[in-house]
Design a protein around this motif. Structure first.
Motif, PDB file in Angstrom:
ATOM      1  N   ASP A   7       0.809  -1.219   0.000  1.00  0.00           N
ATOM      2  CA  ASP A   7       0.000   0.000   0.000  1.00  0.00           C
ATOM      3  C   ASP A   7       0.839   1.263   0.000  1.00  0.00           C
ATOM      4  OD1 ASP A   7      -2.153  -1.606   0.068  1.00  0.00           O
ATOM      5  OD2 ASP A   7      -2.237  -1.651   2.267  1.00  0.00           O
ATOM      6  N   LEU A   8       2.130   1.124   0.319  1.00  0.00           N
ATOM      7  CA  LEU A   8       2.999   2.292   0.416  1.00  0.00           C
ATOM      8  C   LEU A   8       3.203   2.957  -0.938  1.00  0.00           C
ATOM      9  CD1 LEU A   8       5.730   0.932   2.807  1.00  0.00           C
ATOM     10  CD2 LEU A   8       4.183   2.821   3.278  1.00  0.00           C
ATOM     11  N   LYS A   9       3.433   4.281  -0.873  1.00  0.00           N
ATOM     12  CA  LYS A   9       3.786   4.988  -2.104  1.00  0.00           C
ATOM     13  C   LYS A   9       5.239   4.661  -2.448  1.00  0.00           C
ATOM     14  CE  LYS A   9       0.882   8.877  -1.126  1.00  0.00           C
ATOM     15  NZ  LYS A   9       0.984  10.157  -0.422  1.00  0.00           N
ATOM     16  N   PRO A  10       5.596   4.788  -3.697  1.00  0.00           N
ATOM     17  CA  PRO A  10       6.982   4.474  -4.094  1.00  0.00           C
ATOM     18  C   PRO A  10       8.016   5.223  -3.282  1.00  0.00           C
ATOM     19  CG  PRO A  10       5.639   4.881  -6.031  1.00  0.00           C
ATOM     20  CD  PRO A  10       4.760   5.109  -4.847  1.00  0.00           C
ATOM     21  N   SER A  11       7.772   6.493  -3.007  1.00  0.00           N
ATOM     22  CA  SER A  11       8.771   7.282  -2.283  1.00  0.00           C
ATOM     23  C   SER A  11       8.922   6.763  -0.856  1.00  0.00           C
ATOM     24  CB  SER A  11       8.357   8.751  -2.264  1.00  0.00           C
ATOM     25  OG  SER A  11       7.101   8.876  -1.634  1.00  0.00           O
ATOM     26  N   GLU A  12       7.781   6.392  -0.224  1.00  0.00           N
ATOM     27  CA  GLU A  12       7.831   5.862   1.133  1.00  0.00           C
ATOM     28  C   GLU A  12       8.570   4.529   1.169  1.00  0.00           C
ATOM     29  OE1 GLU A  12       3.843   7.452   3.371  1.00  0.00           O
ATOM     30  OE2 GLU A  12       3.647   5.891   1.861  1.00  0.00           O
ATOM     31  N   LEU A  13       8.276   3.750   0.152  1.00  0.00           N
ATOM     32  CA  LEU A  13       8.889   2.427   0.057  1.00  0.00           C
ATOM     33  C   LEU A  13      10.409   2.554  -0.003  1.00  0.00           C
ATOM     34  CD1 LEU A  13       7.788  -0.470  -0.167  1.00  0.00           C
ATOM     35  CD2 LEU A  13       8.234  -0.330  -2.605  1.00  0.00           C
ATOM     36  N   GLU A  18      15.761   2.142   2.556  1.00  0.00           N
ATOM     37  CA  GLU A  18      17.020   2.769   2.950  1.00  0.00           C
ATOM     38  C   GLU A  18      17.268   2.569   4.439  1.00  0.00           C
ATOM     39  OE1 GLU A  18      18.068   7.120   2.014  1.00  0.00           O
ATOM     40  OE2 GLU A  18      17.881   6.015   0.128  1.00  0.00           O
ATOM     41  N   GLN A  19      16.176   2.715   5.177  1.00  0.00           N
ATOM     42  CA  GLN A  19      16.268   2.527   6.621  1.00  0.00           C
ATOM     43  C   GLN A  19      16.758   1.122   6.957  1.00  0.00           C
ATOM     44  OE1 GLN A  19      12.609   3.100   8.712  1.00  0.00           O
ATOM     45  NE2 GLN A  19      13.000   5.293   8.927  1.00  0.00           N
ATOM     46  N   GLU A  20      16.102   0.139   6.308  1.00  0.00           N
ATOM     47  CA  GLU A  20      16.466  -1.257   6.566  1.00  0.00           C
ATOM     48  C   GLU A  20      17.924  -1.502   6.222  1.00  0.00           C
ATOM     49  OE1 GLU A  20      13.735  -3.580   4.366  1.00  0.00           O
ATOM     50  OE2 GLU A  20      12.132  -3.378   5.845  1.00  0.00           O
ATOM     51  N   ASN A  21      18.314  -0.972   5.104  1.00  0.00           N
ATOM     52  CA  ASN A  21      19.699  -1.153   4.668  1.00  0.00           C
ATOM     53  C   ASN A  21      20.673  -0.583   5.678  1.00  0.00           C
ATOM     54  OD1 ASN A  21      19.061  -2.490   2.417  1.00  0.00           O
ATOM     55  ND2 ASN A  21      19.365  -0.776   1.007  1.00  0.00           N
ATOM     56  N   ALA A  22      20.357   0.612   6.127  1.00  0.00           N
ATOM     57  CA  ALA A  22      21.253   1.276   7.073  1.00  0.00           C
ATOM     58  C   ALA A  22      21.387   0.448   8.340  1.00  0.00           C
ATOM     59  CB  ALA A  22      20.721   2.664   7.399  1.00  0.00           C
ATOM     60  N   ALA A  23      20.259  -0.115   8.797  1.00  0.00           N
ATOM     61  CA  ALA A  23      20.266  -0.927  10.008  1.00  0.00           C
ATOM     62  C   ALA A  23      21.150  -2.158   9.812  1.00  0.00           C
ATOM     63  CB  ALA A  23      18.842  -1.345  10.358  1.00  0.00           C
ATOM     64  N   ALA A  24      20.960  -2.825   8.676  1.00  0.00           N
ATOM     65  CA  ALA A  24      21.733  -4.031   8.389  1.00  0.00           C
ATOM     66  C   ALA A  24      23.216  -3.706   8.328  1.00  0.00           C
ATOM     67  CB  ALA A  24      21.272  -4.641   7.072  1.00  0.00           C
TER      68      ALA A  24
END
Lengths: 325, 320
Positions: A7-13, A18-24
């Motif tokens: 349901d997310l917009k492309p920009s939100e996605l 990016e957030q997930e990547n940074a965490a990893a």
């Protein structure tokens, strides 16, 4: 999470990713640092893992006893070659020579010299055939192996298949067919009949090809960008990085060529190589028991020398070999 | 990476479903673009085709003929193969023997070669050369296996017999190479002894070709013991050498012949060490039934081809 992913917009996605990547990435960094600290704490951080004194001695002992089994028969051949006749038929057989002599070797050369052609001619034949066959095969096969491993062109897969299939094919009729080809080309009883069949085997080529596939393509691309031609890349870039394989095919080819007896393709006495002459002498049977052992020892020496030289060369080059990614 | 893109370039036009003419033009264009490849292949390929490929192709149909080397081969269709599988007891026996030998000189010897090459690689450089030489030596001298005749000799001059009698284990000499129950074991030992050949040396070369800095990098990345090192660094780095060794071992395993023939005599007692290759030798060079002999070799060739493909699949990811 309030919304489902789709349901997310492309920009939100994108932001979420990016957030997930940074965490990893942070987690990975943390782990690396921890491991690095551990590495630094343990002594000799740049050494191989699990390398220890006791291990090495264990390996040495294991290899030593297996090596004894491998060497023992060869040792027997050497001992038998320096035993005088009366000792060869001693009861029970001894593991050493009580009265070592060079009689067998002298016999061998005396008989060899008394044959139709001087023995020096046979020696020349062997050396000539071995050197020419080894050098040509190594040059030709290495160049071809480079093309078959690192270039793409029409017929690439087909030729690679043919090389392996030719290795597997082994037939009693093959020699007859080879004879017929040689006869058609008028090569029976010439040096070509001794040399060309050795050059044309695909074993060395296949080994080189397999070894060259491990060279990173980036290296070749870099050389291409620098403007090197294929020939230049092959001999200037790829070959220096395949030293162990190169030395191995030199050993193989030298050995094959040295033991070549020409099959039925050569019958002139003046063209016979050392193995053929030695076989003829040894064929005289039980009376030449010592001479047989002597001939085996003599025939073994040149391949042995080449082996040691080649292996030492590998050691030296690998000691300061650098780039390989 | 570059390899993949290169492959794609060739594949792309075929995805577009070209007409035959387009395809031919494309191939011609590619051949012209890569003409240097053919120039570099030429010196080897000329000799290879004339002296290896042509004889191989000429030998293939011989299995379907009756050929005695004196008169021109006569076409007999599948006759040779019918006789071989339905009417030849010795051949059936030789299949069994060949398989026994193949297990020892094939997989077993392959694994032994690998283990030895690996262990040798852990040693000091001088010892490396020495041990490589020791294990390779039996294959180095053409027919040195005749020495085993002295060891296994059936009279009291034989080293093994003399040794056992000295110790009082046996009181009469054993016929190691003619007793049907003993000879198979003896020949297997000698086969194993000579089997550390090309494959073993290629593996040594493979180990030597591995970049040492890979291990240091591995240690930093968290590799804990030598076993992990072997699985994650060593084997992937030397995959192609493993494939070469496998092919060599297959050839060696299925063409066992000369060692048994030299040691146990020909024909051997009760055909105990009579392999398929010995059978082919028997028909080819003793009875001069070359057509039949070629048929035997043809069957063997097919078996080896199948084996090669199986091993290739198993080592598949290291093939290229």
């Amino acid at each position: 999470m309030a919304k489902k992913k789709k349901d997310l917009k492309p920009s939100e996605l994108a932001a979420l990713r990016e957030q997930e990547n940074a965490a990893a990435l942070a987690a990975l960094k943390k782990r690396r640092e921890k491991e690095h600290k551990k590495m630094l704490k343990s002594k000799g951080s740049n050494k191989r893992v699990g390398k220890s004194w006791t291990n090495d001695i264990g390996i040495f002992l294991l290899l030593f006893f297996m090596g004894l089994f491998m060497v023992f028969p060869i040792y027997l051949a050497v001992v038998n070659s320096i035993k005088p006749v009366q000792e060869v038929f001693l009861m029970p057989p001894k593991l050493y020579a009580m009265d070592p002599t060079t009689e067998n070797f002298r016999d061998l050369f005396k008989i060899a010299n008394n044959s139709w052609v001087p023995f020096s001619r046979n020696i020349f034949n062997s050396v000539f055939v071995t050197v020419v066959a080894t050098v040509l095969h190594v040059l030709f096969a290495s160049t071809a192996a480079f093309v078959l491993s690192k270039c793409r062109f029409p017929g690439f897969d087909f030729l690679n298949q043919v090389v392996v299939i030719a290795l597997l094919f082994n037939s009693t009729v093959l020699y007859i067919m080879q004879y017929m080809v040689m006869a058609t080309l008028g090569m029976i009883n010439t040096y070509s009949a001794l040399i060309l069949p050795i050059i044309s085997t695909s074993m060395g080529l296949y080994l080189m090809r397999q070894s060259m596939t491990t060279i990173p393509d980036a290296m070749i691309e870099a050389a291409k960008v620098d403007g090197a031609g294929l020939m230049r890349i092959c001999w200037g870039v790829v070959m220096p990085n395949c030293k162990p394989a190169l030395m191995t095919i030199i050993i193989f080819e030298f050995q094959t060529a040295w033991n070549a007896n020409g099959g039925g393709l050569v019958y002139d006495e003046a063209l016979k190589t050392i193995p053929v002459v030695v076989q003829q002498i040894a064929a005289a049977g039980i009376a030449r028991q010592g001479a047989i052992a002597a001939s085996a020892v003599v025939l073994m020496i040149p391949p042995l020398l080449v082996f040691v030289l080649a292996q030492r060369n590998v050691m030296e080059t690998m000691a300061h070999a650098g780039m390989k990614d | 990476m570059a390899e993949q893109t290169a492959k794609k370039e060739i594949l792309l036009p075929s995805e577009r479903k070209m007409s035959r003419k387009e395809k031919r033009d494309y191939t011609l264009h590619e051949m012209k673009r890569n003409y240097m490849c053919y120039v570099m292949l030429a010196p080897f390929m000329i000799f290879f085709i004339i002296f290896t490929v042509v004889p191989v192709i000429m030998s293939l149909p011989m299995g379907f003929t009756s050929f005695d080397m004196a008169s021109f081969p006569k076409w007999v269709g599948f006759q040779n193969f019918y006789t071989l599988f339905l009417d030849d007891d010795v051949f059936m026996k030789s299949i069994r023997t060949t398989l026994i030998f193949a297990i020892f000189t094939g997989p077993l010897s392959y694994m032994m070669s690998f283990m030895l090459a690996w262990l040798i690689n852990e040693l000091h450089p001088t010892l490396k050369t020495l041990f490589t030489l020791v294990f390779y030596a039996p294959s180095m001298a053409g027919n040195i296996y005749f020495v085993w005749q002295l060891i296994f000799s059936g009279d009291q001059y034989g080293y093994l017999n003399a040794f056992l009698m000295e110790l009082g284990i046996t009181y009469n000499a054993k016929q190691w190479l003619t007793d049907a129950s003993l000879m198979l074991g003896c020949v297997i030992i000698v086969q194993l002894w000579v089997s550390m050949g090309a494959g073993f040396l290629a593996m040594r070369a493979g180990f030597q070709g591995i970049d040492k800095s890979m291990y240091e990098a591995g240690a930093i990345e968290g590799i804990k013991n030598r076993w992990q090192e072997l699985i994650y660094i060593t084997i992937p780095s030397m995959g192609p050498s493993l494939m070469f060794a496998a092919v060599m071992q297959i050839v060696q395993a299925f063409t066992c012949d000369i060692v048994g023939r030299t040691l146990a005599g020909f024909p051997s007692t009760d055909y105990k060490v009579h392999t398929i290759m010995t059978h082919a030798f028997d028909y080819g060079w003793v009875r001069y039934e070359m057509g039949y002999s070629a048929a035997i070799c043809f069957v063997l060739f097919v078996v080896m081809l199948v084996c090669n493909n199986l091993v290739g699949k198993m080592l598949g990811k290291y093939m290229d």
